[in-house]
Design an enzyme around this catalytic site. Structure first.
Site, mmCIF file in Angstrom:
data_model
loop_
_atom_site.group_PDB
_atom_site.id
_atom_site.type_symbol
_atom_site.label_atom_id
_atom_site.label_comp_id
_atom_site.label_asym_id
_atom_site.label_seq_id
_atom_site.Cartn_x
_atom_site.Cartn_y
_atom_site.Cartn_z
ATOM 1 N N ARG A 113 0.843 -1.213 0.000
ATOM 2 C CA ARG A 113 0.000 0.000 0.000
ATOM 3 C C ARG A 113 0.875 1.258 0.000
ATOM 4 N NH1 ARG A 113 -1.686 2.191 4.483
ATOM 5 N NH2 ARG A 113 -2.237 0.279 5.562
ATOM 6 N N TYR B 217 -14.799 16.658 -17.094
ATOM 7 C CA TYR B 217 -15.295 15.277 -17.128
ATOM 8 C C TYR B 217 -16.444 15.140 -16.107
ATOM 9 C CZ TYR B 217 -15.349 10.274 -16.228
ATOM 10 O OH TYR B 217 -15.745 8.979 -16.036
ATOM 11 N N ASP C 166 -5.854 18.385 -15.548
ATOM 12 C CA ASP C 166 -6.158 17.014 -15.945
ATOM 13 C C ASP C 166 -5.633 16.866 -17.376
ATOM 14 O OD1 ASP C 166 -7.340 14.687 -16.975
ATOM 15 O OD2 ASP C 166 -9.082 14.862 -15.659
ATOM 16 N N LYS D 152 -6.508 5.720 -20.163
ATOM 17 C CA LYS D 152 -6.672 6.239 -21.517
ATOM 18 C C LYS D 152 -5.361 6.098 -22.305
ATOM 19 C CE LYS D 152 -10.770 7.011 -20.025
ATOM 20 N NZ LYS D 152 -10.858 7.491 -18.718
HETATM 21 C C1 PLP Z 1 -10.559 13.690 -18.553
HETATM 22 C C2 PLP Z 1 -10.835 12.549 -17.629
HETATM 23 N N1 PLP Z 1 -10.386 12.613 -16.367
HETATM 24 C C3 PLP Z 1 -10.615 11.603 -15.490
HETATM 25 C C4 PLP Z 1 -11.331 10.483 -15.854
HETATM 26 C C5 PLP Z 1 -11.589 9.380 -14.849
HETATM 27 O O1 PLP Z 1 -10.740 8.309 -15.074
HETATM 28 P P1 PLP Z 1 -11.033 6.776 -14.687
HETATM 29 O O2 PLP Z 1 -12.180 6.319 -15.522
HETATM 30 O O3 PLP Z 1 -9.750 6.091 -14.962
HETATM 31 O O4 PLP Z 1 -11.398 6.746 -13.229
HETATM 32 C C6 PLP Z 1 -11.796 10.370 -17.162
HETATM 33 C C7 PLP Z 1 -12.561 9.168 -17.589
HETATM 34 O O5 PLP Z 1 -13.092 9.103 -18.655
HETATM 35 C C8 PLP Z 1 -11.554 11.442 -18.071
HETATM 36 O O6 PLP Z 1 -12.005 11.390 -19.338
#
Ligand code: PLP
Length: 379
Positions: A46, A98, A170, A195
Site C-alpha cells: 500500500r 469530465y 487534468d 486512456k
Molecule cells: C478527462 C478525464 N479525467 C478523469 C477520468 C476518470 O478516469 P477513470 O475512468 O480512470 O477513473 C476520465 C474518464 O473518462 C476522463 O475522461
C-alpha cells in the site's frame, strides 16, 4: 534523454536478481525485513511497490515533475488531489470538465464543505470575476471532454499564482506526448492512465504528478493513508503501454485529423470539434501550447437524438463504448453515457447536447474508419 527514449527506458532497471530487461511484477503485499528496522526500501505494497515505483518514475520523467504516484483509477487520482484541500476552501473548475469530476466535487462539497464554482475558462475575465478570497485551486481540463475546447494553461496558471492558488491540470486527453502542463506553470497534473498512457483498454488506472517538495510529501502521505495506489500487475501493464505512447499518439493524431476533415464535408454533420482544424476557435492556442492535436474528435449530427442514436446503431468498426485513448476506435453519446451523472443544468450550459457524438479515434487504417462513419451517417 528525449521523450521517446524516456518512455521506453525510465524505471526499467529494477531487477537486481536476474537482470531481466523488463521490470518484474512484484506481486506481493509485503516485504521481509532484513533485521529489526532494516528493509530494502519496501515494507508494504500500500505504501510502495517496486513495480509501481518503476511506473511512477516513468510518468514523472515524461511530465517533468519531481514525484508521481500511480493510483487505482483516474477518479481515485482526482479524489486524492481533492484531499490536498480543507473544508471551506474554494475551487474554480472549468465548466465542461469530465462528468465524474463534477460528481466528486459535488459530493465533496456536500460532505466536506469544499466550495466549487464552475466557469467557462476560455474567457479569462470570467475566471478573474469568480476568484474569491478563499480560492485555493483552479481545476483545468484541456482539451475538454467532449467538446474539445482549449483553455490557456499558461494564463490560467499565472492568474492562479497571483492569488496564491494552485493550478491543477487534468492531462488525460493529450498525455505528456501532446501537452506538458508543468512547462506552462501548472503545479499538479492528474491523469486517467486508463486512456492514452496505458493505451490498450485493459486497465483502469490513474496518476498524480507534482513538481514541488511540499506537494510531493503530501502526495506520498495521501496515497498511503487513503490506500489508493495501483496494484503491481496493473502498474506493470501501464508501464508496458507507455513504451509505445509516442508512436501511438502520432497515429491517433494523424487518423483523427483525417476523420475530422472527412466529417466536415459530410451532409449529415452539423459541426465538427477538433483542435487541429483551422476553423477551431482556439486553433492558434492549441498550436502554441500543445505538441499534438490529439486523437479525440466530437461532432454534432443534423437532427436530434434519433439521428445520433442511428449513427451509433449502424456503426460497425467503432465500438460503442465509454472511455478513450485505446488503440481501437470508440464512439459514444456523451449526454446519455459519460455525462449522464452530471448536473443537467451544467451539462446544458457546457453545450453537451443530444446531437453530440464523441469519437476516440484509434490506430486502425483510417480509410476503414472513414468508410464506416460514412455508411453509419448515410443510414
Ligand atoms: C478527462 C478525464 N479525467 C478523469 C477520468 C476518470 O478516469 P477513470 O475512468 O480512470 O477513473 C476520465 C474518464 O473518462 C476522463 O475522461
Amino acid at each position: 534523454m528525449r521523450l521517446q527514449t524516456k518512455a521506453v527506458h525510465t524505471g526499467v532497471d529494477k531487477d537486481s536478481a536476474f537482470n531481466s530487461v523488463i521490470t518484474p511484477i512484484y506481486q506481493t503485499s509485503t516485504f521481509a525485513f532484513e533485521d529489526v528496522g532494516i528493509h530494502k526500501g519496501y515494507d508494504y505494497t500500500r505504501t510502495a511497490n517496486p513495480t509501481r515505483t518503476a511506473l511512477e518514475e516513468n510518468i514523472c520523467a515524461l511530465e517533468g515533475g519531481i514525484r508521481a504516484r500511480a493510483i487505482a483509477s483516474g477518479m481515485a487520482a482526482i479524489a486524492t488531489v481533492l484531499h490536498f484541500f480543507k473544508s471551506g476552501d474554494h475551487i474554480l473548475c472549468t465548466n465542461d470538465c469530465y462528468g465524474g469530476t463534477e460528481r466528486i466535487l459535488r459530493t465533496y462539497s456536500e460532505l466536506f464543505n469544499l466550495q466549487v464554482t464552475y466557469v467557462d475558462m476560455i474567457n479569462l475575465d470570467n475566471v478573474r470575476n469568480a476568484i474569491q478570497p478563499n480560492t485555493k485551486a483552479f481545476w483545468i481540463e484541456t482539451p475538454s471532454n467532449p467538446l474539445l475546447n482549449i483553455v490557456d494553461i499558461k494564463a490560467l496558471c499565472e492568474l492562479a499564482h497571483n492569488h496564491h492558488a494552485v493550478a491543477i491540470v487534468d492531462n488525460t486527453f493529450l498525455s505528456p506526448v501532446g501537452q506538458r502542463p508543468f512547462e506552462l506553470g501548472a503545479d499538479i497534473i492528474v491523469h486517467s492512465t486508463t486512456k492514452y498512457l496505458n493505451g490498450h483498454s485493459d486497465v483502469v488506472g490513474g496518476a498524480i504528478v507534482v513538481n514541488s517538495a511540499e506537494h510531493a510529501e503530501r502526495l506520498h502521505y495521501l496515497t498511503n493513508a487513503l490506500g489508493q495506489g495501483q496494484s503491481p500487475f496493473d502498474s506493470w501493464l501501464v508501464l508496458r503501454g507507455i513504451k509505445t505512447l509516442v508512436p501511438r499518439m502520432k497515429m491517433h493524431e494523424a487518423n483523427a485529423l483525417a476523420v475530422a476533415k472527412f466529417l466536415e464535408t459530410h451532409p449529415a454533420v452539423k459541426k465538427v470539434n477538433y483542435p487541429g482544424l483551422e476553423n477551431h476557435p482556439q486553433y492558434e492556442l492549441a498550436k502554441k501550447q500543445q505538441y499534438s492535436f490529439g486523437g479525440m474528435v466530437s461532432f454534432e449530427v443534423n437532427g436530434g437524438i434519433e439521428q445520433a442514436n442511428s449513427v451509433l446503431h449502424h456503426i460497425k468498426i467503432f465500438a460503442v463504448a465509454e472511455s478513450l485513448g485505446g488503440i481501437e476506435s470508440l464512439i459514444f453519446h456523451p449526454q446519455t453515457m459519460t455525462h449522464a451523472s452530471m448536473n443537467p443544468v451544467l451539462r446544458d450550459q457546457a453545450g453537451v447536447n443530444e446531437r453530440v457524438i464523441r469519437l476516440s479515434v484509434g490506430i486502425e487504417d483510417v480509410q476503414d474508419l472513414i468508410e464506416d462513419l460514412d455508411q453509419a451517417l448515410k443510414a
